[in-house]
Design a protein around this motif. Structure first.
Motif, PDB file in Angstrom:
ATOM      1  N   VAL A   5       0.888  -1.042  -0.132  1.00 14.75           N
ATOM      2  CA  VAL A   5      -0.031  -0.168   0.088  1.00 14.75           C
ATOM      3  C   VAL A   5       0.999   1.184   0.063  1.00 14.75           C
ATOM      4  O   VAL A   5       1.861   1.275   0.499  1.00 14.75           O
ATOM      5  N   GLY A   6       0.360   2.430  -0.726  1.00 13.48           N
ATOM      6  CA  GLY A   6       0.938   3.626  -0.366  1.00 13.48           C
ATOM      7  C   GLY A   6      -0.090   4.875  -0.483  1.00 13.48           C
ATOM      8  O   GLY A   6      -1.131   4.589  -0.994  1.00 13.48           O
ATOM      9  N   TYR A   7       0.400   5.819   0.494  1.00 17.65           N
ATOM     10  CA  TYR A   7      -0.293   7.046   0.312  1.00 17.65           C
ATOM     11  C   TYR A   7       0.306   8.168   0.469  1.00 17.65           C
ATOM     12  O   TYR A   7       1.438   8.369   0.945  1.00 17.65           O
ATOM     13  N   GLY A  33       5.223  -3.997   8.017  1.00 18.21           N
ATOM     14  CA  GLY A  33       5.902  -2.761   8.118  1.00 18.21           C
ATOM     15  C   GLY A  33       5.571  -1.657   7.460  1.00 18.21           C
ATOM     16  O   GLY A  33       4.914  -1.435   6.316  1.00 18.21           O
ATOM     17  N   VAL A  34       6.146  -0.342   7.584  1.00 21.94           N
ATOM     18  CA  VAL A  34       5.675   0.991   6.931  1.00 21.94           C
ATOM     19  C   VAL A  34       6.887   1.842   6.999  1.00 21.94           C
ATOM     20  O   VAL A  34       7.848   1.502   7.797  1.00 21.94           O
ATOM     21  N   ALA A  35       7.016   2.760   5.860  1.00 19.78           N
ATOM     22  CA  ALA A  35       8.060   3.656   5.695  1.00 19.78           C
ATOM     23  C   ALA A  35       7.257   5.079   5.803  1.00 19.78           C
ATOM     24  O   ALA A  35       6.517   5.095   4.777  1.00 19.78           O
ATOM     25  N   ILE A  36       7.397   6.109   6.439  1.00 16.93           N
ATOM     26  CA  ILE A  36       6.858   7.358   6.454  1.00 16.93           C
ATOM     27  C   ILE A  36       7.577   8.305   6.266  1.00 16.93           C
ATOM     28  O   ILE A  36       8.713   8.348   7.177  1.00 16.93           O
ATOM     29  N   VAL A  64       4.364  10.613  12.523  1.00 21.25           N
ATOM     30  CA  VAL A  64       3.591  11.672  11.982  1.00 21.25           C
ATOM     31  C   VAL A  64       4.103  11.783  10.508  1.00 21.25           C
ATOM     32  O   VAL A  64       5.325  11.616  10.095  1.00 21.25           O
ATOM     33  N   GLY A  65       3.357  12.037   9.523  1.00 16.74           N
ATOM     34  CA  GLY A  65       3.876  12.382   8.293  1.00 16.74           C
ATOM     35  C   GLY A  65       2.597  11.910   7.138  1.00 16.74           C
ATOM     36  O   GLY A  65       1.810  11.152   7.435  1.00 16.74           O
ATOM     37  N   ASN A  66       2.539  12.614   5.900  1.00 13.17           N
ATOM     38  CA  ASN A  66       1.429  12.500   5.059  1.00 13.17           C
ATOM     39  C   ASN A  66       1.895  11.703   3.823  1.00 13.17           C
ATOM     40  O   ASN A  66       1.166  11.468   2.887  1.00 13.17           O
ATOM     41  N   ILE A  67       3.195  11.125   3.884  1.00 15.48           N
ATOM     42  CA  ILE A  67       3.517  10.295   2.638  1.00 15.48           C
ATOM     43  C   ILE A  67       4.212   9.041   3.280  1.00 15.48           C
ATOM     44  O   ILE A  67       4.970   9.003   4.181  1.00 15.48           O
ATOM     45  N   GLY A  68       3.678   7.809   2.552  1.00 14.38           N
ATOM     46  CA  GLY A  68       4.268   6.621   2.971  1.00 14.38           C
ATOM     47  C   GLY A  68       3.876   5.350   2.405  1.00 14.38           C
ATOM     48  O   GLY A  68       2.979   5.215   1.303  1.00 14.38           O
ATOM     49  N   ILE A  69       4.661   4.136   2.659  1.00  9.49           N
ATOM     50  CA  ILE A  69       4.245   3.053   2.017  1.00  9.49           C
ATOM     51  C   ILE A  69       4.179   1.739   3.153  1.00  9.49           C
ATOM     52  O   ILE A  69       4.989   2.255   4.043  1.00  9.49           O
ATOM     53  N   GLY A  70       3.801   0.747   2.860  1.00  8.28           N
ATOM     54  CA  GLY A  70       3.300  -0.261   3.865  1.00  8.28           C
ATOM     55  C   GLY A  70       3.264  -1.590   3.244  1.00  8.28           C
ATOM     56  O   GLY A  70       2.825  -1.641   2.063  1.00  8.28           O
ATOM     57  N   HIS A  71       3.482  -2.534   3.970  1.00  5.95           N
ATOM     58  CA  HIS A  71       3.903  -3.841   3.503  1.00  5.95           C
ATOM     59  C   HIS A  71       3.203  -5.108   4.483  1.00  5.95           C
ATOM     60  O   HIS A  71       3.652  -4.870   5.721  1.00  5.95           O
ATOM     61  N   THR A  72       2.799  -6.006   4.010  1.00  6.70           N
ATOM     62  CA  THR A  72       2.518  -7.333   4.736  1.00  6.70           C
ATOM     63  C   THR A  72       3.010  -8.292   3.901  1.00  6.70           C
ATOM     64  O   THR A  72       2.896  -8.478   2.751  1.00  6.70           O
TER      65      THR A  72
END
Ligand code: F6R
Length: 609
Positions: A5-7, A33-36, A64-72
């Protein structure tokens, strides 16, 4: 098999990513995990274990942050561990990558990177090399660096990349692994599957192979491998969020078992025209095309393969054409005899199973006409097929496939009838009668579901068995196989299925006092033979649960328990007889305390070889 996922937008990225990941956990669930990104830094959190481990950490210690990616993750290279979890980063920890798929030449890339740079690896994964490659190629332009990195990679992948060096964008690439982009207002999304985005948007772009995507808050740009911008139509998702939720059921699997009357009815009804004839909207096969076909090849994996086995019986019977059925992972390496007179049918719930997709491409290379039976609209298998039959099962979330299977069987019947009538192997009268029989099936499934208490009672008395045999004859053998697969995958009981006629050629040696045998005896013309087989195992001490049509009552004198299915034609019983076996597996797994929706070592969508 992993979920990505990404936002990018104005919301807190963690919230959107965690919501999306919770909808994708079925794709893999051994770590997350996520990276923000926020102004100053790239924050990474990643942990071994279910998503709840990550979410507990994030709620105690917010990012906190408005851009990120996540993974399962569903581990392929390197055991599940914190360090092997995604996102992976370069040495300076300022480029983060999530990845679904396999970088097949990662060892070669590692060797090359060792020669040209001073990389220190942190994990055992193939994914980490992507972050180092991007870093190596970075020369002030992240997109260009990703292009160059991807150019070196072989295999199947969908990746998402963010970097502190260019904190206003997410870059994504697709090659043979699913990837979609969600369109918002001053925000955009990335995901491997639609349910991850339904809370936020129903407007998506389906990304094609070898395409690059650059997402900013206000813009989405899609490029092909030649760096040319591509215009893509918006795909409107029609499911609502609730259809991907449990709606009060304890597990997705039981909810999906109960959705089978609706799924099979919709699969049929949506394709009956005003005269009650079958109208196959996604299939353009003409009489001339069909007359030119001398062989049908059905290829699939797992449960979809079992549907194909039943499909063979139906197509041979109604359409009178020779059918071969194969497991996709075998087919693709076997030099099968295929040409432009072959109709190749790919069956896949997800439409993303890599082996099925590869088999389909192999068949196309040899000139076959490709028809697919797919549940997920817009999936890769569907997009690469000449003709598509969408089953209307709705989103299937539980790892164990149930409603996809019964809708696939309904689809096979409809296709066989359509071919039979078009080619003239069925008269109009036979065709009409058969459609009437198909129409009765959803209610008959419902009648079986109403017997759930009897099945639960049997499950409660048998859940401690460590081995179970399923046997049958004719089309029942295929349902025995499906029943056995269902049981082993969710309850971890050692079960297997045999053609009952094969018993005395070896397997009967395993039958001893108390062995639990599930005997399918739903075929009228093979019923007497099955009674003999049941007697054979009873004589060796087996405890037999039989499945029979409701007019065949004398079986109750031989078997220990009988579940009756409503009367129908022999060829149509699979849609009914699989249902008690699904319920049996479900209740046994529940009684054993297993994680029904997320069985160990499995994932819903197998997008790796
Ligand atoms: C079993 C199961 C798997 C799938 C197989 C193919 O319950 O779910 O055996 O049937 O992985 O998946 P699809 O149909 O998505 O190609």
């Amino acid at each position: 098999m992993c979920g990505i996922v990404g936002y990018i937008g104005n919301k807190q990225a963690t919230e959107v990513l965690m919501n999306g990941l919770s909808k994708l956990e079925y794709r893999g669930y051994d770590s997350a995990g996520v990276a923000i990104i926020n102004d100053e830094e790239l924050n990474i959190r990643k942990y071994k274990g279910r998503l709840s481990v990550l979410s507990d950490n994030l709620s105690q210690n917010k990012i906190v942050g408005n851009i990120g990616i996540g993974h399962t993750r569903w581990a392929t290279h390197g055991a599940p561990s914190d360090v092997n979890s995604h996102p992976h980063t370069n040495c300076q920890n300022d480029i983060a990558v999530i990845h679904n798929g396999i970088v097949e030449n990662y060892m070669k890339i590692k060797k090359w990177l060792d020669e040209v740079s001073d990389v220190k690896y942190k994990s055992e994964t193939d994914t980490e090399v992507i972050a180092h490659l991007i870093d190596y190629f970075y020369d002030g332009d992240l997109v260009e660096a990703v292009y160059k990195a991807v150019d070196k990679m072989e295999g199947a992948y969908a990746i998402g990349v963010v970097s502190k060096r260019e904190p206003d964008k997410i870059i994504a690439v697709r090659k043979d692994s699913p990837l979609i982009v969600g369109i918002g207002e001053s925000e955009n999304f990335l995901a491997s599957d639609i349910p991850a985005l339904l809370k936020y948007t129903r407007d998506v772009y389906l990304i094609e192979n070898d395409e690059f995507v650059i997402l900013t808050k206000d813009n989405i740009k899609i490029y092909n491998e030649f760096k040319q911008e591509v215009n893509r139509d918006i795909f409107k998702v029609t499911w609502n969020e609730e259809s991907a939720e449990k709606e009060g059921y304890e597990h997705f699997m039981i909810k999906e078992i109960y959705e089978q009357p609706k799924g099979t009815r919709e699969t049929l009804d949506r394709r009956l025209d005003d005269d009650g004839d079958i109208y196959l909207d996604g299939i353009k096969l003409t009489k001339e095309d069909l007359d030119g076909i001398n062989k049908v090849y059905i290829v699939a994996c797992g449960t979809a393969y079992h549907a194909g086995l039943v499909g063979r019986t139906i197509i041979e019977k109604y359409a009178k054409v020779a059918v071969e059925v194969d497991i996709a992972s075998e087919f693709r390496y076997r030099n099968p005899i295929i040409d432009d007179k072959t109709l190749f049918i790919a069956v896949s719930q997800s439409g993303e199973t890599l082996d099925t997709l590869a088999a389909l491409r192999e068949a196309k290379k040899h000139g076959a006409r490709v028809l697919s039976l797919v549940n997920v609209v817009g999936s890769s298998v569907a997009r690469e097929s000449d003709d598509v039959f969408y089953t209307w099962a709705g989103p299937e979330i539980a790892v164990a496939s149930t409603k996809a299977f019964t809708t696939q069987l309904m689809a096979f019947n409809m296709i066989a009838l359509h071919i039979g009538l078009t080619k003239g192997t069925l008269t109009k009268e036979e065709y009409k009668n058969l459609i009437e029989k198909l129409k009765e099936l959803p209610d008959k499934i419902k009648q079986i579901l109403d017997q759930y208490e009897d099945i639960q009672e049997i499950a409660d008395s048998q859940f401690n068995n460590e081995k179970v045999f399923f046997m049958g004859r004719g089309v029942d053998v295929n349902i025995a196989k499906e029943g056995s697969l269902k049981l082993k995958e969710i309850s971890y009981i050692n079960s297997f299925a045999i053609a009952a006629g094969e018993l005395k050629h070896g397997t009967i040696a395993l039958i001893e006092e108390g062995t639990f045998v599930v005997a399918l005896a739903t075929q009228d013309r093979l019923y007497e033979k099955m009674l003999s087989n049941i007697k054979e195992v009873k004589a060796r001490g087996a405890n037999v649960l039989a499945l029979a049509k409701e007019n065949n009552r004398e079986i109750s004198k031989i078997a220990d328990k009988v579940i009756y299915i409503p009367e129908t034609l022999d060829e149509l019983t699979p849609i009914l007889s699989v249902v008690p076996l699904q319920l049996l597996s479900y209740y046994i797994a529940v009684a054993r305390g297993c994680d029904v929706d997320k069985p160990r070592n499995l994932a819903k969508s197998v997008t790796v070889e």
